[in-house]
Scaffold this motif. Structure first.
Motif, mmCIF file in Angstrom:
data_model
loop_
_atom_site.group_PDB
_atom_site.id
_atom_site.type_symbol
_atom_site.label_atom_id
_atom_site.label_comp_id
_atom_site.label_asym_id
_atom_site.label_seq_id
_atom_site.Cartn_x
_atom_site.Cartn_y
_atom_site.Cartn_z
ATOM 1 N N ASN A 54 0.840 -1.210 0.000
ATOM 2 C CA ASN A 54 0.000 0.000 0.000
ATOM 3 C C ASN A 54 0.871 1.255 0.000
ATOM 4 N N ASN A 55 1.735 1.334 -1.031
ATOM 5 C CA ASN A 55 2.648 2.473 -1.199
ATOM 6 C C ASN A 55 3.556 2.658 0.013
ATOM 7 N N GLY A 56 4.031 1.529 0.604
ATOM 8 C CA GLY A 56 4.982 1.602 1.705
ATOM 9 C C GLY A 56 4.353 1.744 3.067
ATOM 10 N N ARG A 57 3.042 1.773 3.132
ATOM 11 C CA ARG A 57 2.386 1.909 4.435
ATOM 12 C C ARG A 57 2.559 0.648 5.279
ATOM 13 N N TYR A 58 2.494 -0.513 4.614
ATOM 14 C CA TYR A 58 2.667 -1.794 5.317
ATOM 15 C C TYR A 58 3.961 -2.421 4.784
ATOM 16 N N GLN A 59 5.096 -1.967 5.274
ATOM 17 C CA GLN A 59 6.385 -2.443 4.771
ATOM 18 C C GLN A 59 6.776 -3.810 5.314
ATOM 19 N N ASN A 60 6.040 -4.314 6.292
ATOM 20 C CA ASN A 60 6.357 -5.625 6.859
ATOM 21 C C ASN A 60 5.406 -6.711 6.380
ATOM 22 N N THR A 61 4.645 -6.419 5.298
ATOM 23 C CA THR A 61 3.726 -7.428 4.770
ATOM 24 C C THR A 61 4.528 -8.620 4.267
ATOM 25 N N ARG A 62 4.234 -9.814 4.837
ATOM 26 C CA ARG A 62 4.996 -11.013 4.486
ATOM 27 C C ARG A 62 4.204 -11.946 3.580
ATOM 28 N N ASN A 63 2.903 -12.024 3.811
ATOM 29 C CA ASN A 63 2.074 -13.009 3.107
ATOM 30 C C ASN A 63 1.075 -12.292 2.207
ATOM 31 N N VAL A 64 1.102 -12.677 0.908
ATOM 32 C CA VAL A 64 0.165 -12.135 -0.067
ATOM 33 C C VAL A 64 -0.613 -13.300 -0.640
ATOM 34 N N THR A 65 -1.941 -13.265 -0.465
ATOM 35 C CA THR A 65 -2.803 -14.354 -0.936
ATOM 36 C C THR A 65 -3.742 -13.808 -2.000
ATOM 37 N N ILE A 66 -3.816 -14.521 -3.121
ATOM 38 C CA ILE A 66 -4.719 -14.123 -4.213
ATOM 39 C C ILE A 66 -5.620 -15.303 -4.510
ATOM 40 N N ASN A 67 -6.918 -15.106 -4.348
ATOM 41 C CA ASN A 67 -7.919 -16.136 -4.629
ATOM 42 C C ASN A 67 -8.581 -15.808 -5.959
#
Length: 341
Positions: free
Chosen positions: A276-289
């Motif tokens: 989200n444009n660097g707002r959540y820089q610690n996002t580790r898991n991305v899930t796409i259904n």
């Protein structure tokens, strides 16, 4: 002197001329061609029948020309027999002389008049020639210009038609490309259950195989699972780009990122803004259904990965100790002890 002696002297000049002719080997015909004097007059001169000549003026003139032609001195011959020859300074001679002078004067006057006329008309003739040349040059220039203009118009028409055709073709291709890209673009819709370490997207079912592109700007560990099958599980170095083929029958795609702030993800040609444009820089898991289907296994996997990720430090790029065989250690540990894959 008796009359017989005078006649004998008179006959001398004719004999002298005939003898000189015969010594030269000339016939009367030859002499006629050479002197342009008629043959009957030549015979009259040799026989000294001067009365048969056109006049007294012609007697001396013909005798002189005859003598000069056969190699004698005509003036000397005339002077020697001057008393026996008709006198030329008679009225007839004066008339002939006057006629000759008048004829020559008229001829000279005619020639002079013709020359004067030519001289008078010369400027006009020169001007007329110059005008004709100028008009001819203008006419030739106009023809050449018309030909060049017609050729230019034809070329411009061809270029215009060709340009319009290329423009229409380019516009059609651009519209088709834009339409195709819009129709094939993958639209991701973010689910409301996002937190600091994980995010979930839903999308329509894939209509064809696509590619996941991973572009790290720093060392990062990556794991990609499709329908619970590992497609990628490795550590990527700085600027080590890689791509993963995503099958069109994929319903769940789970991406685990070890260094989110330094990793860029693209699905197809669309970038996934999972931070989200660097707002959540610690996002580790991305899930796409895909197909809006959220299976229990995907949810469970996402929940377990989210909980495990929440237990890791914020700047960690290494997995837990239990997964040491499949994930890299931190930067300091990796320099001293590279894990065995």
């Amino acid at each position: 002197m008796s009359e017989n002696e005078n006649n004998q002297e008179r006959l001398e000049i004719g004999k002298i001329l005939r003898k000189a002719r015969e010594e030269k080997g000339y016939t009367l015909d030859d002499l006629q061609q050479m002197t342009k004097i008629q043959k009957r007059y030549l015979i009259a001169i040799e026989d000294e029948n001067f009365d048969e000549l056109p006049g007294d003026f012609y007697v001396r003139a013909f005798i002189k020309q005859y003598a000069n032609t056969v190699g004698l001195d005509g003036n000397e011959l005339l002077q020697k027999y001057d008393d026996q020859l008709p006198q030329t300074k008679t009225e007839e001679y004066s008339d002939h002389l006057a006629q000759a002078v008048e004829t020559r004067a008229n001829q000279r006057k005619t020639v002079s008049g013709s020359v004067d006329k030519v001289r008078n008309y010369m400027p006009t003739i020169i001007i007329a020639c110059v005008i004709v040349l100028v008009l001819a040059a203008i006419w030739i220039t106009a023809i050449a210009r018309n030909h060049r203009d017609s050729s230019t118009r034809i070329d411009n028409s061809s270029v215009s038609v060709s340009g319009e055709s290329r423009k229409k073709a380019a516009t059609s291709a651009k519209k088709a490309s834009t339409k195709q890209s819009k129709s094939t673009a993958i639209k991701l819709q973010e689910a409301p259950n996002r937190n600091d370490t994980s995010v979930t997207y839903t999308a329509s079912q894939l209509t064809k195989d696509t590619t996941l592109q991973v572009e790290p700007s720093d060392r990062s560990w990556m794991q990609v699972r499709a329908n619970n099958n590992d497609l990628l599980n490795k550590t990527l170095n700085n600027n080590e780009k890689t791509s993963v083929k995503i099958s069109r029958d994929t319903t769940s795609l789970v991406i685990t990122v070890g260094n989110a702030r330094a990793t860029k993800l693209k699905l197809g040609n669309q970038e996934i803004d999972f931070t989200n444009n660097g707002r959540y820089q610690n996002t580790r898991n991305v899930t796409i259904n895909f197909g809006n289907a959220q299976t229990s296994s995907s949810s469970a996997s996402s929940s377990s990965q989210a909980s495990s990720s929440s237990a890791r430090p914020n700047n960690a790029t290494q997995p837990s100790a239990a997964n040491n065989n499949s994930r890299p250690q931190t930067s300091a540990s990796q320099q001293n002890n590279q894990p065995t894959r």
